[in-house]
Design a protein around this motif. Structure first.
Motif, PDB file in Angstrom:
ATOM      1  N   ASN A 151      90.243  61.355  57.457  1.00 33.74           N
ATOM      2  CA  ASN A 151      90.481  60.247  58.386  1.00 33.74           C
ATOM      3  C   ASN A 151      90.560  60.747  59.824  1.00 33.74           C
ATOM      4  O   ASN A 151      90.962  61.885  60.081  1.00 33.74           O
ATOM      5  N   ALA A 152      90.202  59.887  60.754  1.00 30.52           N
ATOM      6  CA  ALA A 152      90.345  60.183  62.178  1.00 30.52           C
ATOM      7  C   ALA A 152      91.627  59.535  62.690  1.00 30.52           C
ATOM      8  O   ALA A 152      92.014  58.460  62.222  1.00 30.52           O
ATOM      9  N   PRO A 153      92.309  60.161  63.646  1.00 32.42           N
ATOM     10  CA  PRO A 153      93.522  59.565  64.194  1.00 32.42           C
ATOM     11  C   PRO A 153      93.186  58.403  65.127  1.00 32.42           C
ATOM     12  O   PRO A 153      92.022  58.217  65.516  1.00 32.42           O
ATOM     13  N   ASP A 154      94.199  57.647  65.492  1.00 32.82           N
ATOM     14  CA  ASP A 154      94.036  56.612  66.515  1.00 32.82           C
ATOM     15  C   ASP A 154      94.051  57.315  67.869  1.00 32.82           C
ATOM     16  O   ASP A 154      95.070  57.356  68.568  1.00 32.82           O
ATOM     17  N   LEU A 155      92.899  57.894  68.217  1.00 30.05           N
ATOM     18  CA  LEU A 155      92.842  58.736  69.411  1.00 30.05           C
ATOM     19  C   LEU A 155      93.132  57.949  70.680  1.00 30.05           C
ATOM     20  O   LEU A 155      93.727  58.484  71.624  1.00 30.05           O
ATOM     21  N   VAL A 156      92.740  56.686  70.714  1.00 30.36           N
ATOM     22  CA  VAL A 156      93.005  55.865  71.896  1.00 30.36           C
ATOM     23  C   VAL A 156      94.514  55.757  72.131  1.00 30.36           C
ATOM     24  O   VAL A 156      94.994  55.895  73.265  1.00 30.36           O
TER      25      VAL A 156
ATOM     26  N   LEU B  78      98.615  66.966  78.624  1.00 27.75           N
ATOM     27  CA  LEU B  78      97.220  67.255  78.323  1.00 27.75           C
ATOM     28  C   LEU B  78      97.015  67.151  76.814  1.00 27.75           C
ATOM     29  O   LEU B  78      97.771  67.743  76.036  1.00 27.75           O
ATOM     30  N   LEU B  79      96.020  66.396  76.395  1.00 29.94           N
ATOM     31  CA  LEU B  79      95.744  66.201  74.967  1.00 29.94           C
ATOM     32  C   LEU B  79      94.622  67.150  74.546  1.00 29.94           C
ATOM     33  O   LEU B  79      93.510  67.097  75.072  1.00 29.94           O
ATOM     34  N   TYR B  80      94.920  67.996  73.560  1.00 26.94           N
ATOM     35  CA  TYR B  80      94.011  69.026  73.071  1.00 26.94           C
ATOM     36  C   TYR B  80      93.639  68.664  71.637  1.00 26.94           C
ATOM     37  O   TYR B  80      94.483  68.636  70.745  1.00 26.94           O
ATOM     38  N   VAL B  81      92.363  68.340  71.394  1.00 31.57           N
ATOM     39  CA  VAL B  81      91.927  67.791  70.107  1.00 31.57           C
ATOM     40  C   VAL B  81      90.936  68.732  69.429  1.00 31.57           C
ATOM     41  O   VAL B  81      89.910  69.089  70.015  1.00 31.57           O
ATOM     42  N   ASP B  82      91.243  69.115  68.196  1.00 29.84           N
ATOM     43  CA  ASP B  82      90.346  69.940  67.384  1.00 29.84           C
ATOM     44  C   ASP B  82      89.561  69.012  66.459  1.00 29.84           C
ATOM     45  O   ASP B  82      90.079  68.516  65.467  1.00 29.84           O
ATOM     46  N   ASP B  83      88.281  68.789  66.791  1.00 32.65           N
ATOM     47  CA  ASP B  83      87.449  67.886  65.986  1.00 32.65           C
ATOM     48  C   ASP B  83      86.380  68.664  65.225  1.00 32.65           C
ATOM     49  O   ASP B  83      85.197  68.306  65.231  1.00 32.65           O
TER      50      ASP B  83
ATOM     51  N   VAL C  84      99.714  68.494  74.159  1.00 28.75           N
ATOM     52  CA  VAL C  84      99.715  67.863  72.840  1.00 28.75           C
ATOM     53  C   VAL C  84      98.528  68.399  72.065  1.00 28.75           C
ATOM     54  O   VAL C  84      97.379  68.298  72.509  1.00 28.75           O
ATOM     55  N   CYS C  85      98.775  68.994  70.880  1.00 26.28           N
ATOM     56  CA  CYS C  85      97.727  69.577  70.052  1.00 26.28           C
ATOM     57  C   CYS C  85      97.615  68.819  68.741  1.00 26.28           C
ATOM     58  O   CYS C  85      98.613  68.662  68.031  1.00 26.28           O
ATOM     59  N   MET C  86      96.402  68.375  68.412  1.00 23.73           N
ATOM     60  CA  MET C  86      96.213  67.605  67.189  1.00 23.73           C
ATOM     61  C   MET C  86      94.776  67.723  66.692  1.00 23.73           C
ATOM     62  O   MET C  86      93.885  68.135  67.423  1.00 23.73           O
ATOM     63  N   ASP C  87      94.589  67.338  65.428  1.00 22.47           N
ATOM     64  CA  ASP C  87      93.252  67.285  64.850  1.00 22.47           C
ATOM     65  C   ASP C  87      92.546  66.004  65.240  1.00 22.47           C
ATOM     66  O   ASP C  87      93.190  64.970  65.489  1.00 22.47           O
ATOM     67  N   GLY C  88      91.207  66.064  65.233  1.00 26.41           N
ATOM     68  CA  GLY C  88      90.397  64.861  65.239  1.00 26.41           C
ATOM     69  C   GLY C  88      90.273  64.415  63.787  1.00 26.41           C
ATOM     70  O   GLY C  88      91.269  64.064  63.153  1.00 26.41           O
ATOM     71  N   VAL C  89      89.075  64.440  63.226  1.00 20.63           N
ATOM     72  CA  VAL C  89      88.913  64.115  61.811  1.00 20.63           C
ATOM     73  C   VAL C  89      89.688  65.148  60.991  1.00 20.63           C
ATOM     74  O   VAL C  89      89.457  66.351  61.112  1.00 20.63           O
TER      75      VAL C  89
ATOM     76  N   GLY D 230      76.255  61.975  66.825  1.00 25.67           N
ATOM     77  CA  GLY D 230      77.202  62.974  66.350  1.00 25.67           C
ATOM     78  C   GLY D 230      77.966  63.670  67.454  1.00 25.67           C
ATOM     79  O   GLY D 230      78.342  64.843  67.315  1.00 25.67           O
ATOM     80  N   ASN D 231      78.234  62.955  68.557  1.00 21.63           N
ATOM     81  CA  ASN D 231      78.864  63.612  69.705  1.00 21.63           C
ATOM     82  C   ASN D 231      80.383  63.486  69.730  1.00 21.63           C
ATOM     83  O   ASN D 231      80.998  63.449  70.796  1.00 21.63           O
ATOM     84  N   SER D 232      80.971  63.419  68.547  1.00 20.86           N
ATOM     85  CA  SER D 232      82.398  63.669  68.335  1.00 20.86           C
ATOM     86  C   SER D 232      83.291  62.455  68.567  1.00 20.86           C
ATOM     87  O   SER D 232      82.853  61.373  68.966  1.00 20.86           O
ATOM     88  N   ILE D 233      84.583  62.665  68.296  1.00 17.74           N
ATOM     89  CA  ILE D 233      85.545  61.575  68.211  1.00 17.74           C
ATOM     90  C   ILE D 233      85.794  60.902  69.561  1.00 17.74           C
ATOM     91  O   ILE D 233      86.026  59.691  69.621  1.00 17.74           O
ATOM     92  N   VAL D 234      85.759  61.652  70.650  1.00 16.68           N
ATOM     93  CA  VAL D 234      86.029  61.055  71.962  1.00 16.68           C
ATOM     94  C   VAL D 234      85.006  59.960  72.251  1.00 16.68           C
ATOM     95  O   VAL D 234      85.360  58.840  72.659  1.00 16.68           O
ATOM     96  N   ARG D 235      83.740  60.257  72.024  1.00 18.35           N
ATOM     97  CA  ARG D 235      82.700  59.260  72.258  1.00 18.35           C
ATOM     98  C   ARG D 235      82.715  58.168  71.183  1.00 18.35           C
ATOM     99  O   ARG D 235      82.375  57.013  71.452  1.00 18.35           O
TER     100      ARG D 235
END
Length: 437
Positions: free
Chosen positions: A207-212, A224-229, A196-201, A251-256
């Protein structure tokens, strides 16, 4: 027969060149005709910037407040970072000539060690650009399986998926910000290899996606989730009780930022925006990193990033730890001022996050040239979002705020927005349309 008559007779007998002697070129010129016309005539397209003074830029003889920069933390102008560079140049020269497989300056290992600690990931690998990463890593991770691509994912994500498709992968598109649609597609998919390939912000909406939710769907189906942030790294980060602004800390990105784990998640980001350096990374398990070191062309063949970029990343880590949260708080304050102005004017923007990417659509897409010229003439420099870069109903301009912008520059932007709203150039929010009716 005169020489002129002979020339006329000769040319009259010569076969005419076919109208479409380069049909591929004619096709693309037709496709991008609106953008080409704007580029040819507009001072904010393909502009040559001749001088800078902070976030003020000079184009020709005109000084403008720059709201098109992606240097969110202002590291490009930070004196502490700039002063650190000469010592690295003295030690390493301007540019190492090896591919990383052949010879990897220890600076890379130092960056990866500090980056991994900042992100809280198992491991990380740095390569020159996010585009390099997408083009090489997505085909490796997808193999001959199926890729599920965010319908509004960044063009470089799309191009990486197209390379994977050429090598045997299938590509399916899921609706933007719709984890339920992704769930349905994955439920119907028989191929066991799923990426799965998607953007972060998002680079347009801010806007940020509902990553959870997306991570839960991907794990449930063994994907496997592949996120471009690219636009989130350096701006948003882990949440803490004493955080100075809603962007979180470090500033340690969308996952955190959303308190997710890296279980079945690969994070891609870059230093070219918040850290103002030519470098990018993939946060991944160590076994994936080891695979990339022998299978990813940018690691095997590409020239590396300049020493100055490696130096500014390492210096940037220090500044981020010491002053980063204060810089992010300033970006938030400036952004909040612009968003509050748009709300008071009743103007539409897709930004609901408060992050420093503010897209402002026009009421009439055909007015992009005139609106852009008004902004330029009033000393405001923005990113024009013209067709076909965006659909016609989203044509407008994008404003980006950075820690190097000043309140006076934001004042000039708000004044220009107020004038554009007063003459009806900007799209009203739906609730304002209903009230006007």
């Amino acid at each position: 027969m005169s020489p002129a008559d002979a020339w006329d007779a000769t040319t009259a007998r010569a076969p005419a060149r076919p109208v479409s002697w380069r049909p591929w070129l004619e096709h693309w010129l037709t496709t991008v005709s609106d953008l080409s016309a704007l580029k040819a005539s507009h001072p904010m397209m393909d502009a040559v910037i001749e001088e800078i003074d902070g976030r003020m830029i000079r184009v020709g003889d005109r000084w403008l407040a720059d709201f098109a920069s992606c240097n969110y933390l202002g590291f490009d102008l930070d004196r502490e970072i700039i002063d650190r560079v000469p010592a690295f140049l003295d030690q390493w020269g301007t540019h190492p000539s090896w591919s990383r497989l052949l010879g990897s300056p220890v600076l890379y290992e130092e960056i990866e060690e500090r980056l991994t600690a900042l992100l809280g990931s198992e491991d990380s690998l740095v390569l020159p650009t996010i585009t390099h990463i997408h083009m090489s890593v997505i085909p490796l991770l997808a193999a001959s399986g199926t890729i599920f691509l965010d319908a509004r994912g960044h063009k470089t994500l799309y191009d990486g998926c197209q390379i994977a498709k050429a090598r045997g992968a299938a590509v399916r598109r899921f609706r933007f910000e719709d984890p339920d649609h992704l769930d349905a597609l994955l439920s119907a998919e028989r191929d066991p290899t799923r990426l799965v390939c998607m953007d972060g912000v998002n680079s347009m909406t801010g806007n940020a996606p509902d990553l959870v939710a997306f991570a839960a769907v991907a794990r449930r189906h063994g994907a496997l989730l592949y996120v471009d942030d690219a636009h989130g790294f350096g701006v948003i980060g882990e949440r803490t009780p004493d955080e100075p602004c809603p962007y979180g800390s470090r500033g340690n990105s969308i996952v955190r930022h959303v308190d997710e784990t890296y279980d079945n998640v690969v994070l891609v980001g870059g230093f070219s925006k918040a850290y103002s350096s030519l470098l990018a990374f993939i946060a991944c398990p160590t076994d994936v990193k080891d695979l990339l070191k022998v299978a990813a062309p940018p690691y095997l063949y590409s020239g590396p990033s300049p020493v100055a970029s490696l130096a500014t990343v390492l210096a940037g880590f220090d500044v981020n730890e010491a002053r980063g949260d204060a810089l992010r708080a300033k970006v938030w304050q400036l952004t909040d001022r612009v968003l509050a102005s748009l709300r008071s004017l009743g103007i539409e923007t897709p930004n609901r996050s408060g992050l420093p990417i503010i897209e402002i659509p026009l009421r009439d897409h055909r007015r992009i040239d005139a609106v852009g010229r008004f902004l330029f003439d009033n000393g405001v420099y923005v990113t024009l979002a013209a067709y076909p870069l965006v659909p016609k109903d989203e044509v407008g301009f994008r404003v980006q705020l950075t820690a190097a912008n000043t309140h006076a520059e934001v004042d000039s932007l708000i004044a220009a927005l107020e004038e554009l709203a007063a003459v009806g150039e900007l799209r009203l929010r739906d609730d304002n349309l209903e009230h006007a009716a």
